[in-house]
Write a protein that holds these residues in place. Structure first.
Motif, mmCIF file in Angstrom:
data_model
loop_
_atom_site.group_PDB
_atom_site.id
_atom_site.type_symbol
_atom_site.label_atom_id
_atom_site.label_comp_id
_atom_site.label_asym_id
_atom_site.label_seq_id
_atom_site.Cartn_x
_atom_site.Cartn_y
_atom_site.Cartn_z
ATOM 1 N N GLN A 50 -2.475 8.630 -7.548
ATOM 2 C CA GLN A 50 -1.091 8.250 -8.353
ATOM 3 C C GLN A 50 -0.382 9.796 -8.697
ATOM 4 N N LYS A 51 -1.295 10.714 -8.881
ATOM 5 C CA LYS A 51 -0.537 12.143 -8.856
ATOM 6 C C LYS A 51 0.067 12.602 -7.820
ATOM 7 N N ASN A 52 -0.393 12.198 -6.440
ATOM 8 C CA ASN A 52 -0.081 12.781 -4.977
ATOM 9 C C ASN A 52 1.433 11.964 -4.989
ATOM 10 N N VAL A 53 1.455 10.557 -5.174
ATOM 11 C CA VAL A 53 2.827 9.919 -4.937
ATOM 12 C C VAL A 53 3.724 10.249 -5.897
ATOM 13 N N THR A 54 3.339 10.694 -7.120
ATOM 14 C CA THR A 54 4.586 11.180 -8.043
ATOM 15 C C THR A 54 5.244 12.432 -7.487
ATOM 16 N N ARG A 55 4.290 13.204 -7.087
ATOM 17 C CA ARG A 55 4.702 14.521 -6.375
ATOM 18 C C ARG A 55 5.368 14.284 -5.037
ATOM 19 N N ASP A 56 4.985 13.405 -4.241
ATOM 20 C CA ASP A 56 5.194 13.237 -2.934
ATOM 21 C C ASP A 56 4.919 11.500 -2.640
ATOM 22 N N PRO A 57 6.329 10.732 -2.473
ATOM 23 C CA PRO A 57 6.124 9.360 -2.809
ATOM 24 C C PRO A 57 5.521 8.583 -1.095
ATOM 25 N N ARG A 58 5.513 9.441 -0.260
ATOM 26 C CA ARG A 58 5.045 9.024 1.069
ATOM 27 C C ARG A 58 3.645 8.500 1.040
ATOM 28 N N ILE A 59 3.372 7.613 1.589
ATOM 29 C CA ILE A 59 2.070 6.919 1.583
ATOM 30 C C ILE A 59 1.844 6.003 2.984
ATOM 31 N N GLY A 60 0.624 6.034 3.352
ATOM 32 C CA GLY A 60 0.332 5.323 4.456
ATOM 33 C C GLY A 60 -1.023 4.075 3.974
ATOM 34 N N LEU A 61 -1.078 2.953 4.638
ATOM 35 C CA LEU A 61 -2.160 1.939 4.313
ATOM 36 C C LEU A 61 -2.516 1.498 5.589
ATOM 37 N N SER A 62 -3.903 0.846 5.690
ATOM 38 C CA SER A 62 -4.182 0.238 6.831
ATOM 39 C C SER A 62 -5.164 -0.957 6.126
ATOM 40 N N ILE A 63 -5.241 -2.137 6.849
ATOM 41 C CA ILE A 63 -6.127 -3.143 6.229
ATOM 42 C C ILE A 63 -6.558 -3.954 7.524
ATOM 43 N N ALA A 64 -7.845 -3.979 7.776
ATOM 44 C CA ALA A 64 -8.303 -4.878 8.672
ATOM 45 C C ALA A 64 -9.128 -5.971 8.033
ATOM 46 N N ASP A 65 -9.179 -7.110 8.658
ATOM 47 C CA ASP A 65 -9.496 -8.486 8.300
ATOM 48 C C ASP A 65 -10.842 -8.280 8.427
ATOM 49 N N HIS A 66 -11.769 -8.487 7.323
ATOM 50 C CA HIS A 66 -13.075 -8.302 7.184
ATOM 51 C C HIS A 66 -13.872 -9.154 8.085
ATOM 52 N N ASN A 67 -13.276 -10.370 8.387
ATOM 53 C CA ASN A 67 -13.968 -11.208 9.309
ATOM 54 C C ASN A 67 -13.618 -11.234 10.593
ATOM 55 N N ASN A 68 -12.660 -10.064 11.140
ATOM 56 C CA ASN A 68 -12.355 -9.698 12.627
ATOM 57 C C ASN A 68 -11.400 -8.523 12.307
ATOM 58 N N PRO A 69 -12.161 -7.417 12.641
ATOM 59 C CA PRO A 69 -11.671 -6.063 12.256
ATOM 60 C C PRO A 69 -10.621 -5.705 13.385
ATOM 61 N N TYR A 70 -10.453 -6.433 14.446
ATOM 62 C CA TYR A 70 -9.273 -6.193 15.378
ATOM 63 C C TYR A 70 -7.944 -6.799 14.954
ATOM 64 N N HIS A 71 -8.009 -7.834 13.872
ATOM 65 C CA HIS A 71 -6.558 -8.090 13.278
ATOM 66 C C HIS A 71 -6.364 -7.293 12.087
ATOM 67 N N MET A 72 -5.507 -6.429 12.246
ATOM 68 C CA MET A 72 -5.197 -5.474 11.211
ATOM 69 C C MET A 72 -3.430 -4.946 11.257
ATOM 70 N N VAL A 73 -3.481 -4.335 10.242
ATOM 71 C CA VAL A 73 -1.920 -3.688 9.857
ATOM 72 C C VAL A 73 -2.100 -2.372 9.539
ATOM 73 N N THR A 74 -1.060 -1.721 9.966
ATOM 74 C CA THR A 74 -0.860 -0.135 9.290
ATOM 75 C C THR A 74 0.448 -0.137 8.960
ATOM 76 N N ILE A 75 0.586 0.503 7.751
ATOM 77 C CA ILE A 75 1.890 0.524 7.155
ATOM 78 C C ILE A 75 2.277 1.776 6.769
ATOM 79 N N ARG A 76 3.518 2.533 7.071
ATOM 80 C CA ARG A 76 3.819 3.919 6.558
ATOM 81 C C ARG A 76 4.985 3.394 5.509
ATOM 82 N N GLY A 77 4.988 4.054 4.526
ATOM 83 C CA GLY A 77 6.122 3.791 3.458
ATOM 84 C C GLY A 77 6.235 4.725 2.321
#
Length: 136
Positions: free
Chosen positions: A59-86
């Protein structure tokens, strides 16, 4: 691999958010080094929501610099995934953030109330606007 600029409306992507998958969220420290945290995640009306506590590192980091990245992998199939920059475009506190923490506790732990709240802790929702979306 599919890339859709800003597009999180794909049902396969929404399912990754709506299931009990953890998101790995990356923010930038003051010195520019990455900081990453496994985090509960939510999507409502095509808005990405991350619930944390005021004063936590991410929270402190995004207050200073709002850039963020996230990645989600399906817990049943880790090859089904999404990565997002925002970027974090809003931080919502108060009753809405507290209720949202309870909603996530129900989703991830099947508990009606968020059980890890420290005395005096205030919850905050980080609203993320995607700028690049990649999924398989």
């Amino acid at each position: 691999m599919n890339q859709h600029q800003n597009d999180i409306t794909n049902p396969s992507i929404k399912n990754l958010f709506e299931d009990k998958n953890l998101a790995f969220v990356a923010t930038l420290m003051k010195d520019g080094s990455p900081q990453i945290t496994p985090t509960w995640i939510d999507i409502i009306d095509n808005e990405i929501l991350i619930n944390t506590a005021l004063g936590r590192v991410k929270q402190k980091n995004v207050t200073r610099d709002p850039r963020i990245g996230l990645s989600i992998a399906d817990h049943n199939n880790p090859y089904h995934m999404v990565t997002i920059r925002g970027e974090v475009i809003d931080q919502i506190t108060g009753e809405m953030a507290e209720t949202h923490a309870d909603k996530l506790a129900k989703k991830y732990l099947n508990k009606d109330k968020y059980p890890f709240k420290a005395p005096g802790e205030k919850r905050v929702i980080l609203k993320v606007k995607p700028t690049r979306v990649t999924y398989i």
